[in-house]
Design a protein around this motif. Structure first.
Motif, mmCIF file in Angstrom:
data_model
loop_
_atom_site.group_PDB
_atom_site.id
_atom_site.type_symbol
_atom_site.label_atom_id
_atom_site.label_comp_id
_atom_site.label_asym_id
_atom_site.label_seq_id
_atom_site.Cartn_x
_atom_site.Cartn_y
_atom_site.Cartn_z
ATOM 1 N N LEU A 222 0.823 -1.204 0.000
ATOM 2 C CA LEU A 222 0.000 0.000 0.000
ATOM 3 C C LEU A 222 0.862 1.262 0.000
ATOM 4 N N THR A 223 1.974 1.232 0.741
ATOM 5 C CA THR A 223 2.815 2.414 0.861
ATOM 6 C C THR A 223 3.610 2.675 -0.411
ATOM 7 N N GLU A 224 4.199 1.627 -0.985
ATOM 8 C CA GLU A 224 5.053 1.764 -2.161
ATOM 9 C C GLU A 224 4.373 1.210 -3.413
ATOM 10 N N GLY A 225 3.059 1.043 -3.348
ATOM 11 C CA GLY A 225 2.356 0.377 -4.436
ATOM 12 C C GLY A 225 2.545 1.011 -5.789
ATOM 13 N N GLU A 226 2.534 2.364 -5.824
ATOM 14 C CA GLU A 226 2.666 3.025 -7.123
ATOM 15 C C GLU A 226 4.022 2.742 -7.756
ATOM 16 N N THR A 231 7.146 0.100 -11.839
ATOM 17 C CA THR A 231 8.330 -0.704 -12.137
ATOM 18 C C THR A 231 7.987 -1.973 -12.902
ATOM 19 N N PHE A 232 6.922 -2.668 -12.504
ATOM 20 C CA PHE A 232 6.635 -3.978 -13.081
ATOM 21 C C PHE A 232 5.607 -3.943 -14.214
ATOM 22 N N LEU A 233 4.750 -2.901 -14.265
ATOM 23 C CA LEU A 233 3.708 -2.861 -15.296
ATOM 24 C C LEU A 233 3.961 -1.818 -16.376
ATOM 25 N N ASN A 234 4.985 -0.971 -16.198
ATOM 26 C CA ASN A 234 5.387 0.002 -17.227
ATOM 27 C C ASN A 234 4.238 0.896 -17.689
ATOM 28 N N VAL A 235 3.455 1.415 -16.743
ATOM 29 C CA VAL A 235 2.342 2.288 -17.110
ATOM 30 C C VAL A 235 2.807 3.709 -17.416
ATOM 31 N N PHE A 381 -5.880 -1.900 -4.308
ATOM 32 C CA PHE A 381 -5.012 -0.775 -4.620
ATOM 33 C C PHE A 381 -4.256 -0.991 -5.928
ATOM 34 N N LEU A 382 -3.700 -2.185 -6.109
ATOM 35 C CA LEU A 382 -2.948 -2.457 -7.331
ATOM 36 C C LEU A 382 -3.839 -2.356 -8.560
ATOM 37 N N VAL A 383 -5.039 -2.935 -8.456
ATOM 38 C CA VAL A 383 -5.967 -2.885 -9.590
ATOM 39 C C VAL A 383 -6.417 -1.457 -9.846
ATOM 40 N N LEU A 384 -6.779 -0.743 -8.765
ATOM 41 C CA LEU A 384 -7.261 0.626 -8.913
ATOM 42 C C LEU A 384 -6.168 1.546 -9.452
ATOM 43 N N SER A 385 -4.933 1.358 -8.994
ATOM 44 C CA SER A 385 -3.818 2.171 -9.494
ATOM 45 C C SER A 385 -3.636 1.985 -10.988
ATOM 46 N N TYR A 386 -3.678 0.741 -11.423
ATOM 47 C CA TYR A 386 -3.495 0.460 -12.847
ATOM 48 C C TYR A 386 -4.617 1.089 -13.681
ATOM 49 N N GLY A 393 -3.780 9.269 -16.129
ATOM 50 C CA GLY A 393 -2.351 9.521 -16.009
ATOM 51 C C GLY A 393 -1.831 9.317 -14.596
ATOM 52 N N SER A 394 -0.692 9.968 -14.318
ATOM 53 C CA SER A 394 0.007 9.729 -13.056
ATOM 54 C C SER A 394 -0.797 10.152 -11.829
ATOM 55 N N VAL A 395 -1.758 11.083 -11.983
ATOM 56 C CA VAL A 395 -2.576 11.479 -10.837
ATOM 57 C C VAL A 395 -3.436 10.320 -10.335
ATOM 58 N N GLY A 396 -3.616 9.296 -11.170
ATOM 59 C CA GLY A 396 -4.372 8.128 -10.756
ATOM 60 C C GLY A 396 -3.743 7.411 -9.580
ATOM 61 N N PHE A 397 -2.401 7.464 -9.481
ATOM 62 C CA PHE A 397 -1.728 6.857 -8.331
ATOM 63 C C PHE A 397 -2.157 7.524 -7.026
ATOM 64 N N ILE A 398 -2.242 8.852 -7.051
ATOM 65 C CA ILE A 398 -2.604 9.580 -5.837
ATOM 66 C C ILE A 398 -4.055 9.322 -5.473
ATOM 67 N N LEU A 399 -4.932 9.279 -6.468
ATOM 68 C CA LEU A 399 -6.340 9.003 -6.199
ATOM 69 C C LEU A 399 -6.519 7.604 -5.598
ATOM 70 N N ALA A 400 -5.787 6.623 -6.118
ATOM 71 C CA ALA A 400 -5.862 5.269 -5.568
ATOM 72 C C ALA A 400 -5.339 5.239 -4.137
ATOM 73 N N ASN A 401 -4.259 5.976 -3.878
ATOM 74 C CA ASN A 401 -3.728 6.060 -2.515
ATOM 75 C C ASN A 401 -4.735 6.691 -1.561
ATOM 76 N N CYS A 402 -5.424 7.731 -2.013
ATOM 77 C CA CYS A 402 -6.442 8.376 -1.173
ATOM 78 C C CYS A 402 -7.559 7.404 -0.820
ATOM 79 N N PHE A 403 -8.003 6.629 -1.787
ATOM 80 C CA PHE A 403 -9.073 5.658 -1.548
ATOM 81 C C PHE A 403 -8.655 4.639 -0.493
ATOM 82 N N ASN A 404 -7.472 4.062 -0.669
ATOM 83 C CA ASN A 404 -7.024 3.035 0.263
ATOM 84 C C ASN A 404 -6.690 3.597 1.629
#
Length: 507
Positions: A222-226, A231-235, A381-386, A393-404
Motif C-alpha cells: 500500500l505504501t510503495e504500491g505506485e 516498475t513492473f507494469l510500465n504504465v 489498490f494495485l488494480v485501482l492504481s493500474y 495519467g500519473s494522478v491516478g496513483f494519488i487518487l488510488a492512494n487516497c481511496f485506500n
C-alpha cells in the motif's frame, strides 16, 4: 517508569527526531533543487523510483516485522534472545538484496545506457547499502526501546559506526554501572549468543514477528504500491516517473518531517503504556486515561496540520514547483499532482496517528485478522492504481492512494471506538473542529484561490510576492484562530513537546 514519564520521553524523542528530520531534509531539499537543473527526467525516474524501490524493499522485508515485534512490551525481558532475533535481519537482508537485485537486472526493463548509464552498478550499490544499514539494527532497537533521545542517527555506514561507538563508550562508563538500566553490560553482549536457559531466541517474539511480517508486507504494498506498478507494469515512461517522484517527494516533505517522527515515537509510547490485546477496562486506568488524552491531542494536531497543507497547498502548488524545479515541474501535470497530493497528506496525517495506536494496542490475533483486510486493500489498490493511471495519467496513483488510505483510517477508527467504548474516554473527539476554525479554513482557501488567478504565476515576481503575502496573512489568521479555539491542544504541545529534560538518564 510511569506513564507520564514515558510520555515525556516519547515527546522528547519525537521533538528531537523532528529537528534532525528538518535538518537533513532541508539539506536534501536544497541539493535536489540544484541537481534538478542538471539531470534528465529519465535519470531521476530510474534512481528515485526503481533503485530506491530496490533499497526500501530490501530493508522492509528484512527488518520491519522485527522492529515492531521487538519494540512491543517493556524493557524487562531476556534481551539476549531479543538481540539474537534481531541479528537474523542481516542474513535476511543479504538474501533479499541478491534475489531482488537479480530481478532488477534480469527481469525488469533495462534503461537505455545512452540515457541512463551505469544502471547495473547502481543496482549493486543500492543493495549493498541496504545490507550495511541492517548491521545497525540491534543497536537501533536497543536505543529506541530505552528512549535515548540524543541517539537519533541514521544512513548506512554512519548509522552502524555511530551506534557501535556510542554503546561502547556508554557501557564502559561509570554512569552505566550506576544507572543499571541497560540489559547488557559490555558491547559483546549485543552479539548473537546462547542465553542462560539454553534458548537462542524468544519464540513468543518470533511468532509476533511473523504476524507483523504478514501485516507489514501488505502495508508495504500500500505504501510503495505506485512504485511497484510503475516498475513492473510500465504504465509510465521513465521521464513521467521522474516528474511524479519529484512531486511525490515534495508533497510528502512535511509528512516525513513532522508526522513520521511523531508516529514512530508515540507508537513506542502506546506500546509501553498499554497492554497489548487487553481490554481498556482491565488495565491501569491512569495509563488508559493518559493514552486517550494523548491520542486525542495527536488526532487534533494531525487534522489541523493536514487541513492547513490541503487548503493552502491548492493555491501555491504551481508556484512552489516553479521555484523548486522550473518549467520542467510547473508545466504539464506537475501542479495537478501536487494539489492532489495535498489532500493525500491530510489522510496520511490522520492514518499515521490512528495506526500507531492501533498497532500498539492490537493482540496477535487481531493483527492476524487485520492482515486479511490489508490483503483486500492491497489487491484493490494495485488494480485501482493500474486502472486510474490508464484513465487519468500519473494522478491516478494519488487518487488510488487516497481511496485506500481512507479505508485504512476507517478500520483504525473502528478499532479505537471499540477499544474505548466501555470507558469514559472519547479520544476520537480530536477529529472535531470548531465551526469558527472551519469557517476560517474555508475563507482562507477561497481568498488564496482568487489570489492565484490574478497574481500567479505569469505576472512576474512582484505579483508572485503579492500572492505569497496574501497567503501569509491568511495563514496567520488561520493559526491565530486555531490558537484561540483549540486550547486543549495548545496545552498539550506546551507541556509535552516543549517539556524540559528532567533527567540525564535518557541521553
Amino acid at each position: 517508569m510511569g506513564s507520564q514519564e514515558v510520555l515525556g520521553h516519547a515527546a522528547r524523542l519525537a521533538s528531537s527526531g523532528l529537528l534532525l528530520q528538518v535538518l537533513f531534509r532541508l539539506i536534501t531539499f536544497v541539493l535536489n533543487a540544484f541537481i534538478l537543473r542538471f539531470l534528465s527526467k529519465e535519470i531521476v525516474g530510474v534512481v528515485n523510483v526503481r533503485l530506491t524501490l530496490l533499497y526500501s524493499t530490501t530493508l522492509f522485508l528484512a527488518r520491519e516485522a522485527f522492529r515492531r515485534a521487538c519494540l512491543s512490551g517493556g524493557t524487562q525481558r531476556d534481551w539476549s534472545q531479543t538481540l539474537n532475533l534481531l541479528w537474523l535481519t542481516v542474513p535476511l537482508g543479504v538474501f533479499w538484496s541478491l534475489f531482488l537485485g537479480w530481478i532488477w537486472l534480469q527481469l525488469l526493463e533495462v534503461p537505455d545506457p545512452n540515457v541512463v548509464p551505469h544502471y547495473a552498478t547502481g543496482v549493486v550499490l543500492f543493495g549493498l547499502s541496504a545490507v550495511v544499514e541492517l548491521l545497525g539494527e540491534p543497536f537501533w532497537v536497543l536505543a529506541q526501546a530505552h528512549m535515548f533521545v540524543k541517539l537519533k542517527l541514521f544512513y548506512t555506514t554512519v548509522l552502524v559506526l555511530c551506534y557501535v561507538i556510542y554503546f561502547t563508550k556508554l557501557l564502559g562508563s561509570p554512569e552505566s554501572t550506576k544507572l543499571q538500566t541497560l540489559p547488557v553490560s559490555r558491547i559483546t553482549d549485543l552479539l548473537p549468543n546462547i542465553t542462560r536457559n539454553g534458548a537462542f531466541i524468544n519464540w513468543k517474539e518470533a511468532k509476533l514477528t511473523w504476524s507483523f511480517f504478514k501485516q507489514s508486507f501488505l502495508k508495504q504494498i500500500l505504501t510503495e504500491g505506485e512504485r511497484y506498478v510503475m516498475t513492473f507494469l510500465n504504465v509510465l515512461n521513465f521521464g513521467d516517473q521522474g516528474v511524479y517522484d519529484i512531486v511525490n517527494n515534495l508533497g510528502s516533505l512535511v509528512a516525513r518531517l513532522i508526522f513520521q517522527p511523531i508516529e514512530e515515537s508515540f507508537y513506542i509510547f502506546f506500546a509501553k503504556v498499554l497492554e497489548r490485546g487487553k481490554d481498556a477496562t482491565l488495565q491501569k486506568q491512569e495509563d488508559v486515561a493518559v493514552a486517550a488524552a494523548v491520542l486525542e491531542s495527536l488526532l487534533k494536531l494531525a487534522l489541523l496540520a493536514g487541513l492547513t497543507i490541503t487548503v493552502f497547498g491548492f493555491a501555491y502548488s504551481q508556484l512552489a514547483l516553479d521555484i523548486y524545479g522550473g518549467t520542467m515541474l510547473s508545466s504539464g501535470s506537475g501542479p495537478v499532482l501536487l494539489r492532489s497530493y495535498c489532500l493525500y497528506v491530510l489522510l496520511l496525517a490522520i492514518n499515521g496517528v490512528t495506526e500507531c495506536f492501533t498497532f500498539a494496542a492490537m493482540s496477535k490475533e487481531e493483527v492476524d485478522r487485520y492482515n486479511f483486510v490489508m490483503l483486500a486493500l492491497s489487491s484493490s489498490f494495485l488494480v485501482l492504481s493500474y486502472l486510474l493511471t490508464r484513465w487519468c495519467g500519473s494522478v491516478g496513483f494519488i487518487l488510488a492512494n487516497c481511496f485506500n488510505m481512507g479505508i485504512r483510517i476507517t478500520q483504525s477508527l473502528c478499532f479505537i471506538h471499540r477499544y474505548y467504548r466501555r470507558s469514559p474516554h472519547r479520544p476520537l473527539a480530536g477529529l472535531h473542529l470548531s465551526p469558527v476554525l472551519l469557517g476560517t479554513f474555508a475563507l482562507s482557501g477561497g481568498v488564496t484561490a482568487v489570489s492565484e488567478v490574478f497574481l500567479c504565476c505569469e505576472q512576474g515576481w512582484p505579483a508572485r510576492l503579492a500572492h505569497i503575502a496574501v497567503g501569509a496573512f491568511c495563514l496567520g489568521a488561520t493559526l491565530g484562530t486555531a490558537f484561540l479555539t483549540e486550547t486543549k491542544l495548545i496545552h498539550f504541545l506546551r507541556t509535552q513537546l516543549g517539556v524540559p529534560r528532567r533527567t540525564d538518564k535518557m541521553t
